[in-house]
Structure formats: structure tokens, C-alpha cells
Write an enzyme that holds these catalytic residues in place. Structure first.
Site, PDB file in Angstrom:
ATOM      1  N   SER A 177      34.229  31.952  49.150  1.00  0.00           N
ATOM      2  CA  SER A 177      35.214  32.994  48.830  1.00  0.00           C
ATOM      3  C   SER A 177      36.517  32.473  48.247  1.00  0.00           C
ATOM      4  O   SER A 177      37.373  33.270  47.861  1.00  0.00           O
ATOM      5  CB  SER A 177      35.513  33.835  50.074  1.00  0.00           C
ATOM      6  OG  SER A 177      34.426  34.680  50.362  1.00  0.00           O
ATOM      7  N   LYS A 220      37.424  33.935  45.022  1.00  0.00           N
ATOM      8  CA  LYS A 220      38.159  35.197  44.924  1.00  0.00           C
ATOM      9  C   LYS A 220      39.568  34.997  44.354  1.00  0.00           C
ATOM     10  O   LYS A 220      40.187  35.962  43.887  1.00  0.00           O
ATOM     11  CB  LYS A 220      38.236  35.877  46.300  1.00  0.00           C
ATOM     12  CG  LYS A 220      36.907  36.453  46.800  1.00  0.00           C
ATOM     13  CD  LYS A 220      37.092  37.145  48.145  1.00  0.00           C
ATOM     14  CE  LYS A 220      35.840  37.909  48.580  1.00  0.00           C
ATOM     15  NZ  LYS A 220      34.794  37.039  49.134  1.00  0.00           N
ATOM     16  N   SER A 253      38.601  38.915  53.205  1.00  0.00           N
ATOM     17  CA  SER A 253      37.646  38.346  52.241  1.00  0.00           C
ATOM     18  C   SER A 253      36.502  39.324  52.010  1.00  0.00           C
ATOM     19  O   SER A 253      35.331  38.929  51.895  1.00  0.00           O
ATOM     20  CB  SER A 253      37.107  37.000  52.747  1.00  0.00           C
ATOM     21  OG  SER A 253      36.674  36.203  51.679  1.00  0.00           O
TER      22      SER A 253
END
Length: 377
Positions: free
Chosen positions: A58, A61, A116
Site C-alpha cells: 500500500s 497509494k 489504507s
């Protein structure tokens, strides 16, 4: 490995210029790849397999946010339809988005940064023309940032064949994202209220409550075995089966702003990625100003062409005052604040971190980095 940022960064193993007065690196760092860099100058103080292409989880991101944040005002509302969530991977981290409910873009970004939430990523991707279009734009933006180790397959960082990045690239994403005020705000938010599901109360009236979400960045929120790191201002953590634990953090102490990225510690201790990151920050602040860099974080392809003396962090003319720019020092002071039930540990100030002096960029500061959120000690 790639040599973007310098030949040393393309070499395997640990790269550091140890000399008299330079502290020794911590010996118990088990991560497969890591980097310590000065966020302002871009100097890489030390690195280990900086360009090793690994699954990013993640932390990807950060690129997603840097690509999409400018597209939608925070007040924009979106009603979620089933197709928005159709491709969310099994076992994904979720913030708790419900079909047929309406969310603001501000809500969705809180879900992305704090929890997340892959569900929030997919809703924002749907608003952006779909996952395929979003992936294409992320890959294009990565190329513009000269993050050439990165190949995006899923915008949320969910494990996917051929989806890779590197400690070097993730650090570029963080540095680029931190140019944006809303990116800094979201990444420094510790807790927030998130809209819940609409239900009928005992009187049969439809009501919609909210629930609290907390940032899963443990250097920001703390945990039983990890203290909040002094001066922490984000950025993003991740954890998947293929990637293991990954993390990029940014810290300001004593006027210095450092970025550290750690990918996949081999030790499986609880919160190990944060513990190793903290040790590298400790080293970085002791070594800053003493150690000769082993490379640099390159600027985006278009940065040098667009950067003009007197430009601010939006690329517009008319930055800081002449008196401030002459000093080359940060002009913003630390202030704590919060609004709308959102807990922000680190206040965001309105000025820019002054990188201009006598009408020209300071040496090696080719790409202005605005003031980061600063912790009141």
C-alpha cells in the site's frame, strides 16, 4: 539495478560514505531494501539495494494520491454503486464503504490514508474513469517523476503479477506528494470520523452516524511497542503477502527534513518495519551535514523547465517574502490545530519552506518542497 540518482545507487548492498565523525549505521537493519534521504536537497545519505524492484504493497497509494488528488475538490460528493467496488481484492484492507451511500472526496481520501482502504481507492478510481485509466495515469506520472523501477497493475498496491516499485521510487512519490497541502494534511491525520451506514432508528427515521478511524502508521499513531516518532509527518505504510511490510516516513527535526523508506524486513517481529525505520531516522539526523551523499533524488522531468526564481509550491510566481527568502530558513512556525473531529497531530501552516535566496534556488534545491507539518514538542 537502475542508476537513476547516481551510480552508487545501482550497486547491490549498503552504500554509505563512512568517515571520521560520521556515525556507524545500525547493524540490525534486516530490510531487503531501504533509503535515507534529505527531503529538501534530495541528497541520499545512505541506501541499501535502493533500486531493487520489489512488491510495494500500500505504499503505492502515495503514487495513487499524488496522481489523483488534484482532480477532485474535497467537497465533491459521490454515491457508491456496486460496480465501484467490484474489483476490490479478497482480503483487502477496508475503511468500510457501503453501496448506495454518498461520500465526499475528503472522506474517501481519509479512508485511503488512515485505513489504507482499498475500497476507497476503487471508488476514487471509478470517479476517475475506472481502474484501467487510473493505472495508466499512475504509470505515466511515475515516468514523469523518473520513478523507472515502478510498474503499476493495481492502483491500491494489492499484490498483482509484475507490480513492482523500489525504495528509491517510493521515496520519489513521497517527496512529490508532499508538495501538495492536502497530501500533507491527510498523511498527518491521526484519527478522524468516517461516515457510517444509513439506518432506521427506533422511531423509523433514517439516520447516519459515524465511526472513528485511526491511522495505521505506527510512527504517527503509536502502538504498544512503538512510540510516536518526534517530528513525524506521515507518509504511508503497507503490508501484503508478497511485499511483506513496507513504509515511507517523513520527519522534521531541528530544521532538517528527512525521508526514510524501508521495504520487507526479514525479521518478523511485531512492528519491525517501524522499528527499523526509526533507527534509520535516528542515524540520519546524527549523520546529516557530516556524511557525504551517495546519490540524489532526481527532480521530475518537467521540474527544471517550469521552476523559476520566486515560484511557490504551486508553480506560481510570488513566493515568500524577500526578508524570509534571504535567510533560506523555514518561515512557518509549529501550531497544533484540528477541525471537524479530525485529530491532526501535526499542524499545517500556510507558508512555504523557503528554498530561494537572492532571487535564485539554493544549491541542489532545484525543486521547491513546501513547509511540512511540524510537531510541537
Amino acid at each position: 539495478m537502475s542508476t537513476v540518482g547516481g551510480a552508487r545507487l545501482g550497486q547491490a548492498g549498503t552504500q554509505v560514505n563512512l568517515a571520521s565523525g560520521v556515525p556507524v549505521l545500525p547493524k540490525d537493519i534486516s530490510a531487503r531494501s531501504w533509503i535515507v534521504a534529505d527531503a529538501e536537497s534530495g541528497e541520499v545519505l545512505a541506501a541499501h539495494n535502493a533500486h531493487w524492484r520489489l512488491a510495494p504493497a500500500s505504499t503505492l497509494k502515495m503514487l495513487f494520491a499524488d496522481t489523483l488528488l488534484p482532480k477532485f475538490p474535497g467537497t465533491t460528493e459521490h454515491k457508491v454503486v456496486p460496480s465501484d467496488l467490484a474489483d476490490v481484492g479478497a482480503g483487502s484492507s477496508m475503511v468500510g464503504i457501503k453501496e448506495d451511500e454518498t461520500y465526499t472526496v475528503h472522506d474517501l481520501w481519509l479512508g485511503v490514508f488512515l485505513r489504507s482502504g482499498n475500497d476507497a481507492v476503487h471508488v476514487l478510481s471509478a470517479m476517475n474513469g475506472g481502474v484501467k485509466n487510473t493505472v495508466a495515469e499512475m504509470n505515466e506520472h511515475a515516468e514523469e517523476l523518473q520513478a523507472l523501477d515502478t510498474n503499476v497493475v493495481s492502483p491500491d498496491g494489492y499484490d498483482a503479477p509484475r507490480q513492482v516499485s523500489s525504495a528509491y521510487d517510493l521515496t520519489l512519490f513521497a517527496r512529490s506528494g508532499l508538495q501538495k497541502k492536502d497530501f500533507r494534511e491527510y498523511s498527518s491525520t491521526v484519527t478522524a470520523k468516517f461516515p457510517g451506514e444509513t439506518k432506521k432508528n427506533k422511531k423509523g427515521k433514517k439516520v447516519r452516524g459515524s465511526f472513528e478511524i485511526q491511522n495505521t502508521n505506527r510512527l504517527l499513531s503509536g502502538d504498544s511497542d512503538v512510540d510516536v516518532y518526534p517530528g513525524i509527518a506521515g507518509v504511508k505504510n503497507g503490508n501484503t503477502t508478497n511485499a511483506g511490510a513496507t513504509f515511507t516516513g517523513v520527519v522534521e527535526q531541528g530544521g532538517k527534513v528527512l525521508l526514510v523508506t524501508v521495504m520487507n524486513p526479514e525479521k518478523d517481529d511485531h512492528n519491525e518495519v517501524y522499528k527499523e525505520t526509526a533507527k534509520l531516522f535516528d542515524w540520519g539526523f546524527k549523520a546529516a551535514g557530516k556524511v557525504e551523499p551517495v546519490g540524489e533524488l532526481v527532480a521530475p522531468k518537467g521540474a527544471e523547465a517550469s521552476a523559476q526564481p520566486g515560484a511557490n509550491d504551486n508553480g506560481q510566481a510570488g513566493g515568500a517574502s524577500a526578508s524570509a527568502s534571504a535567510s533560506g530558513k523555514p518561515v512557518a512556525a509549529a501550531v497544533e490545530k484540528g477541525s471537524g473531529g479530525i485529530g491532526i497531530a501535526l499542524a499545517i501552516t500556510g507558508g512555504v519552506l523557503v528554498l530561494l535566496a537572492a532571487g535564485a534556488f539554493l544549491v541542489n534545491r532545484r525543486w521547491p518542497l513546501p513547509d511540512l507539518v511540524r510537531r510541537r514538542h
